[in-house]
Design a protein around this motif. Structure first.
Motif, PDB file in Angstrom:
ATOM      1  N   UNK A 125      14.288  -1.101  -7.955  1.00  0.00           N
ATOM      2  CA  UNK A 125      13.018  -0.750  -7.303  1.00  0.00           C
ATOM      3  C   UNK A 125      13.006   0.342  -6.587  1.00  0.00           C
ATOM      4  N   UNK A 126      14.116   0.742  -5.998  1.00  0.00           N
ATOM      5  CA  UNK A 126      14.239   1.956  -5.443  1.00  0.00           C
ATOM      6  C   UNK A 126      14.246   3.419  -6.334  1.00  0.00           C
ATOM      7  N   UNK A 262       7.716  -2.835  -0.627  1.00  0.00           N
ATOM      8  CA  UNK A 262       8.367  -1.598  -1.017  1.00  0.00           C
ATOM      9  C   UNK A 262       7.614  -0.310  -0.755  1.00  0.00           C
ATOM     10  N   UNK A 263       6.142  -0.171  -1.122  1.00  0.00           N
ATOM     11  CA  UNK A 263       5.417   0.984  -1.017  1.00  0.00           C
ATOM     12  C   UNK A 263       5.177   1.162   0.542  1.00  0.00           C
ATOM     13  N   UNK A 309      10.591  -5.254  10.022  1.00  0.00           N
ATOM     14  CA  UNK A 309      10.397  -6.442  10.533  1.00  0.00           C
ATOM     15  C   UNK A 309       9.115  -6.970  10.045  1.00  0.00           C
ATOM     16  N   UNK A 310       8.211  -6.140  10.162  1.00  0.00           N
ATOM     17  CA  UNK A 310       6.464  -6.742   9.903  1.00  0.00           C
ATOM     18  C   UNK A 310       6.279  -6.937   8.507  1.00  0.00           C
ATOM     19  N   UNK A 311       7.211  -6.511   7.489  1.00  0.00           N
ATOM     20  CA  UNK A 311       6.953  -6.795   6.096  1.00  0.00           C
ATOM     21  C   UNK A 311       7.903  -7.708   5.372  1.00  0.00           C
ATOM     22  N   UNK A 312       8.782  -8.255   6.281  1.00  0.00           N
ATOM     23  CA  UNK A 312       9.576  -9.312   5.722  1.00  0.00           C
ATOM     24  C   UNK A 312       8.830 -10.670   5.259  1.00  0.00           C
TER      25      UNK A 312
END
Length: 312
Positions: A125-126, A262-263, A309-312
């Motif tokens: 994905x990277x 990812x975005x 932290x917020x998108x986990x």
């Protein structure tokens, strides 16, 4: 969660500090940094992107297209919007507004992303994320900036100004652009390279992130830093506003959580060195560009940790 944040951010901090220390010790000068960056952009990064995409199954690559399109579209749109605000709302000069718009819209995904994103979103994905950001930066943002900055300059013996079409053609010749395109076409045609050959390419490709971050640390030491209101505004937009609004917008599109994460993480990466390169090339707002790069990198340790932290 804390261990994930540390694993993602530690390489960024450590290699930046090593590069800064190398500049402080006088081990490298500006000319040598340019050589390091040339090696990275012509060989290491193109090989890294080629290997990352070539190893990806065709079905997975097809599933990553919405993510790539999202990053490409947001980077292009944010550049146009940020330039317009800087130029027509805050009444900055065309050249200054161009560089400020680029700083707000061009995260250093190729350099910093290749070091931290694999820990968070995976290697394959990277590769897609970096390729999409490279396409936006090299095919849209940089050519537009070159044309806008050189509007009053004459290039070549015929005295003709730079043209956008010419800049795009020049960009397409760069290995960092055609290498991921070639890899994507090969995967789409179900053509596979031998694993031993890809491993050989990866030997140099794996050095791209470390060398690029090290060179960026040296640049941070060599450039003069002055914290002003425009610098603070640019850093706030680049590190917080753009990824925050992207997160909000993408959540309304139905994009999967993994792709959206990812975005957002890619778009939360600090200012790219291309801003300083263009500022030096055209002799425009060099100190502001360098100061923006420095402050954005420092603040990103906190802002990127927040988005992780917020998108986990």
């Amino acid at each position: 969660m804390l261990s994930t944040i540390i694993a993602a951010m530690l390489p960024l901090v450590v290699i930046f500090v090593l590069g800064y220390a190398a500049g402080w010790r006088g081990d490298f000068n500006g000319g040598q940094v340019a050589i390091l960056n040339r090696m990275v952009m012509l060989y290491a990064f193109p090989l890294s992107l080629f290997v990352g995409i070539a190893r990806m199954p065709r079905t997975i690559l097809a599933g990553q297209l919405p993510l790539a399109a999202s990053i490409f579209g947001i980077m292009c749109l944010s550049f146009v919007v940020c330039y317009g605000l800087s130029r027509f709302v805050f009444r900055r000069t065309p050249a200054t507004a161009t560089l400020q718009g680029l700083a707000m819209a061009a995260p250093s995904v190729p350099f910093i992303g290749s070091a931290m994103l694999p820990v968070l979103i995976g290697q394959s994905t990277t590769a897609v994320v970096i390729s999409a950001s490279v396409f936006a930066m090299v095919l849209v943002q940089t050519p537009l900036c070159m044309v806008m900055l050189a509007r009053n300059e004459k290039e070549g013996e015929d005295g003709a100004p730079l043209r956008l079409g010419h800049q795009v053609i020049v960009s397409l010749r760069e290995p960092i652009v055609w290498a991921p395109i070639a890899a994507t076409l090969l995967v789409a045609c179900n053509v596979h390279f031998p694993a031993s050959l890809l491993n050989a390419f990866a030997l140099l490709g794996n050095a791209a992130a470390g060398v690029a971050l090290f060179a960026s640390g040296i640049v941070l030491f060599l450039q003069r830093v002055s914290i002003t209101v425009p610098v603070l505004v640019t850093v706030a937009v680049r590190n917080i506003v753009v990824p925050g609004l992207s997160w909000l917008g993408l959540s309304l599109t139905g994009l999967s959580h993994d792709a959206m994460r990812a975005a957002v993480l890619a778009l939360s990466i600090p200012v790219g060195t291309v801003v300083v390169i263009l500022a030096v090339r055209f002799g425009t707002d060099e100190q502001e560009a360098a100061s923006t790069l420095f402050l954005s990198a420092v603040v990103s340790v906190l802002t990127m940790a927040f988005f992780i932290a917020c998108t986990v």
